[in-house]
Enzyme design. Structure first.
Site, PDB file in Angstrom:
ATOM      1  N   LYS A 138       4.673  87.599 -10.140  1.00  6.45           N
ATOM      2  CA  LYS A 138       6.067  87.450  -9.724  1.00  6.45           C
ATOM      3  C   LYS A 138       6.893  86.567 -10.661  1.00  6.45           C
ATOM      4  O   LYS A 138       7.985  86.950 -11.101  1.00  6.45           O
ATOM      5  CB  LYS A 138       6.152  86.870  -8.312  1.00  6.45           C
ATOM      6  CG  LYS A 138       5.367  87.596  -7.257  1.00  6.45           C
ATOM      7  CD  LYS A 138       5.868  88.989  -7.008  1.00  6.45           C
ATOM      8  CE  LYS A 138       5.058  89.640  -5.899  1.00  6.45           C
ATOM      9  NZ  LYS A 138       3.587  89.652  -6.157  1.00  6.45           N
ATOM     10  N   SER A 188      27.479  69.515 -33.886  1.00  4.59           N
ATOM     11  CA  SER A 188      26.383  68.573 -34.110  1.00  4.59           C
ATOM     12  C   SER A 188      26.793  67.203 -33.592  1.00  4.59           C
ATOM     13  O   SER A 188      27.947  66.793 -33.713  1.00  4.59           O
ATOM     14  CB  SER A 188      26.074  68.489 -35.606  1.00  4.59           C
ATOM     15  OG  SER A 188      25.281  67.352 -35.900  1.00  4.59           O
ATOM     16  N   LYS A 217      29.627  70.772 -38.584  1.00  5.87           N
ATOM     17  CA  LYS A 217      28.726  71.848 -38.187  1.00  5.87           C
ATOM     18  C   LYS A 217      29.331  72.765 -37.117  1.00  5.87           C
ATOM     19  O   LYS A 217      30.045  72.335 -36.230  1.00  5.87           O
ATOM     20  CB  LYS A 217      27.405  71.279 -37.665  1.00  5.87           C
ATOM     21  CG  LYS A 217      26.576  70.529 -38.686  1.00  5.87           C
ATOM     22  CD  LYS A 217      26.055  71.432 -39.778  1.00  5.87           C
ATOM     23  CE  LYS A 217      25.038  72.441 -39.280  1.00  5.87           C
ATOM     24  NZ  LYS A 217      23.837  71.814 -38.706  1.00  5.87           N
ATOM     25  N   GLU A 229      20.331  81.600 -31.792  1.00  3.36           N
ATOM     26  CA  GLU A 229      19.050  80.916 -31.924  1.00  3.36           C
ATOM     27  C   GLU A 229      18.302  80.889 -30.589  1.00  3.36           C
ATOM     28  O   GLU A 229      17.077  81.066 -30.542  1.00  3.36           O
ATOM     29  CB  GLU A 229      19.273  79.506 -32.461  1.00  3.36           C
ATOM     30  CG  GLU A 229      19.793  79.500 -33.898  1.00  3.36           C
ATOM     31  CD  GLU A 229      20.225  78.125 -34.366  1.00  3.36           C
ATOM     32  OE1 GLU A 229      20.060  77.144 -33.609  1.00  3.36           O
ATOM     33  OE2 GLU A 229      20.735  78.018 -35.496  1.00  3.36           O
ATOM     34  N   HIS A 252      13.936  93.517 -47.551  1.00  2.00           N
ATOM     35  CA  HIS A 252      13.261  92.293 -48.000  1.00  2.00           C
ATOM     36  C   HIS A 252      14.247  91.127 -48.136  1.00  2.00           C
ATOM     37  O   HIS A 252      14.027  90.196 -48.908  1.00  2.00           O
ATOM     38  CB  HIS A 252      12.534  92.510 -49.335  1.00  2.00           C
ATOM     39  CG  HIS A 252      11.619  93.684 -49.341  1.00  2.00           C
ATOM     40  ND1 HIS A 252      10.343  93.647 -48.823  1.00  2.00           N
ATOM     41  CD2 HIS A 252      11.809  94.968 -49.781  1.00  2.00           C
ATOM     42  CE1 HIS A 252       9.781  94.836 -48.951  1.00  2.00           C
ATOM     43  NE2 HIS A 252      10.644  95.658 -49.519  1.00  2.00           N
ATOM     44  N   TYR A 262      -6.913  94.545  -3.979  1.00  5.14           N
ATOM     45  CA  TYR A 262      -6.079  93.355  -4.073  1.00  5.14           C
ATOM     46  C   TYR A 262      -6.909  92.118  -4.348  1.00  5.14           C
ATOM     47  O   TYR A 262      -7.966  91.907  -3.743  1.00  5.14           O
ATOM     48  CB  TYR A 262      -5.253  93.126  -2.794  1.00  5.14           C
ATOM     49  CG  TYR A 262      -4.263  91.985  -2.958  1.00  5.14           C
ATOM     50  CD1 TYR A 262      -3.049  92.199  -3.596  1.00  5.14           C
ATOM     51  CD2 TYR A 262      -4.584  90.696  -2.553  1.00  5.14           C
ATOM     52  CE1 TYR A 262      -2.164  91.157  -3.803  1.00  5.14           C
ATOM     53  CE2 TYR A 262      -3.704  89.649  -2.751  1.00  5.14           C
ATOM     54  CZ  TYR A 262      -2.486  89.883  -3.378  1.00  5.14           C
ATOM     55  OH  TYR A 262      -1.614  88.850  -3.593  1.00  5.14           O
TER      56      TYR A 262
END
Length: 454
Positions: free
Chosen positions: A322, A274, A280, A287, A153, A314
């Site tokens: 594809k 950043s 940063k 991500e 948790h 078909y």
């Protein structure tokens, strides 16, 4: 290719709407291999002379060489990879090229090509999964005994080690390998010779073609062979699960690299800055991996929805299999490459992990186990430890610093040795069951993976 039936050329918009060569050109190598095997069966059936077969084979290989050299011009008017290659072959070698399509349809041709493609890409993906496993195993060995809080948790739960944590992902990726190889086994049957729907009155050696192309067997029902896209859905599912596992690892690393956790540092080469905030250091690879996993789910859903309502056999809807397939393969393979590289360069901040794992609350369950060994039923022990935790929180006193008098006031079941529970090394040593994060278990599993992945 169908001018005999029609009196008008296909409209430009219809050509643009229906073409697939802009993406199915990626099947060219498999299409050429299938065509050479098919021509070989025609030769054995007496439908081609040795000279015609050699001309077809050499012509196809010359087309392949031009494609790989970037000298081949794909035509939208010819719709797909199959007709582009066949048309160019016929232009180069003449009448023999026009014989190649005898006893086959684009339906069984594309089914064969995509199976060959999937088989090759499964093999490539499995190797990349092994590379990812190797990176995790190497890092797990480096930090095999570095203790760290384990979470449930997203709350601190019990102590584990970095090695044990990273090896969890090695186990997940091993299941991914197994799933892909199982999918490979099921898809490795040849549909070539099934024709458009009902085979052909010109019977070629299907088994011989299958053996030449490395298939284990031939399909046993021509209608199923043409309509089947189970193997694509199964492969897309397996790739989506790979994405799930990489996404979960990404989330762990995103948390570990935050200032709030501070457990890990990714290299500058695998992070970004950043445009506004100079301090940063963003875990963009993690991500992006987390985000791209959504695409993998979408690709699986797209194919399943396209197939679900199709009558046999078909239907042009199947052309829509594809792009999702190609995209998922490319996405997973690139994700595995970059994540393996990133993990290999990652550093664990051991001082920070040691400070975090020193939280005595992580051993509250061990304290309950201590009472159980003294004869207290677990539910009663759980309650007694809960009271000790409440006292710790209310008084601002760490759980391991409550006095013996405070413990015995809660219950006389607490003994004079109660504080020994809070020795981390002892706590790990008591976890001797297979799969638990003690040093011996971790060492054994590391040795297993190092040998398996060598």
């Amino acid at each position: 290719m169908w001018k005999g039936r029609f009196s008008q050329p296909t409209a430009d918009l219809v050509q643009k709407y229906g073409e697939s060569v802009s993406y199915d050109w990626k099947l060219y190598k498999h299409d050429i291999a299938g065509s050479i095997a098919h021509a070989g069966a025609q030769l054995r059936a007496g439908m081609l002379t040795e000279e015609e077969f050699a001309s077809i084979r050499d012509g196809l290989l010359s087309v392949q060489a031009d494609i790989e050299a970037g000298n081949f011009i794909w035509s939208q008017e010819l719709e797909d990879v199959h007709m582009n290659i066949e048309s160019e072959l016929t232009r180069r070698i003449g009448a023999a090229g026009a014989k190649l399509h005898t006893a086959r349809s684009r339906n069984d041709q594309v089914a064969t090509d995509t199976r060959l493609y999937c088989r090759a890409e499964i093999d490539a993906t499995v190797e990349l999964l092994h590379d990812m496993q190797r990176a995790l195993v190497t890092k797990a060995a480096e930090y095999a005994e570095t203790m760290i809080p384990g979470y449930t948790h997203l709350q601190r739960a019990q102590p584990v080690t970095v090695g044990h944590h990273l090896l969890a992902y090695v186990e997940m990726l091993d299941r991914d390998v197994s799933r892909l190889l199982d999918c490979r086994r099921r898809l490795n049957v040849s549909p070539l010779g099934s024709g458009a729907i009902a085979g052909s009155t010109i019977c070629l050696d299907r088994v011989g073609i299958a053996e030449e192309l490395g298939f284990d067997a031939v399909t046993e029902n021509s209608m199923d062979a043409i309509a089947d896209r189970d193997y694509i859905m199964e492969m897309l599912f397996a790739l989506a699960v790979v994405g799930t596992h990489l996404s979960r690892l990404s989330e762990d690393l995103i948390l570990w690299c935050s200032a709030e956790f501070g457990y890990a540092t990714l290299s500058d080469a695998h992070t970004t800055g950043s445009s506004l905030m100079p301090q940063k250091k963003n875990p963009d690879v993690c991500e992006l991996t987390r985000g791209k996993t959504g695409r993998l789910y979408g690709n699986l859903t797209a194919v399943m929805v396209a197939v679900k309502g199709l009558p046999l056999t078909y239907n042009r809807d199947l052309q829509e299999d594809k792009e999702p397939l190609f995209d998922s393969v490319a996405t997973v393979q690139l994700a595995l490459r970059v994540n393996a590289e990133m993990v290999a360069a990652m550093k664990i901040n051991t001082a920070r992990t040691q400070a975090a794992v020193s939280d005595p609350m992580l051993l509250a369950t061990d304290l309950a186990d201590y009472l159980v060994r003294r004869g207290v039923p677990f539910r009663s022990a759980h309650s007694l430890v809960g009271r000790a935790v409440a006292l710790s929180v209310e008084s601002g006193t760490p759980l391991n610093e409550l006095t013996l008098a405070q413990y015995t006031e809660i219950s006389p079941e607490y003994g004079a040795d109660v504080h020994e529970v809070f020795n981390l090394e002892r706590a790990f040593a008591l976890r001797t069951n297979p799969g638990a994060p003690n040093a011996a278990n971790t060492a054994r599993r590391l040795a297993f993976w190092q040998e398996k992945l060598a």
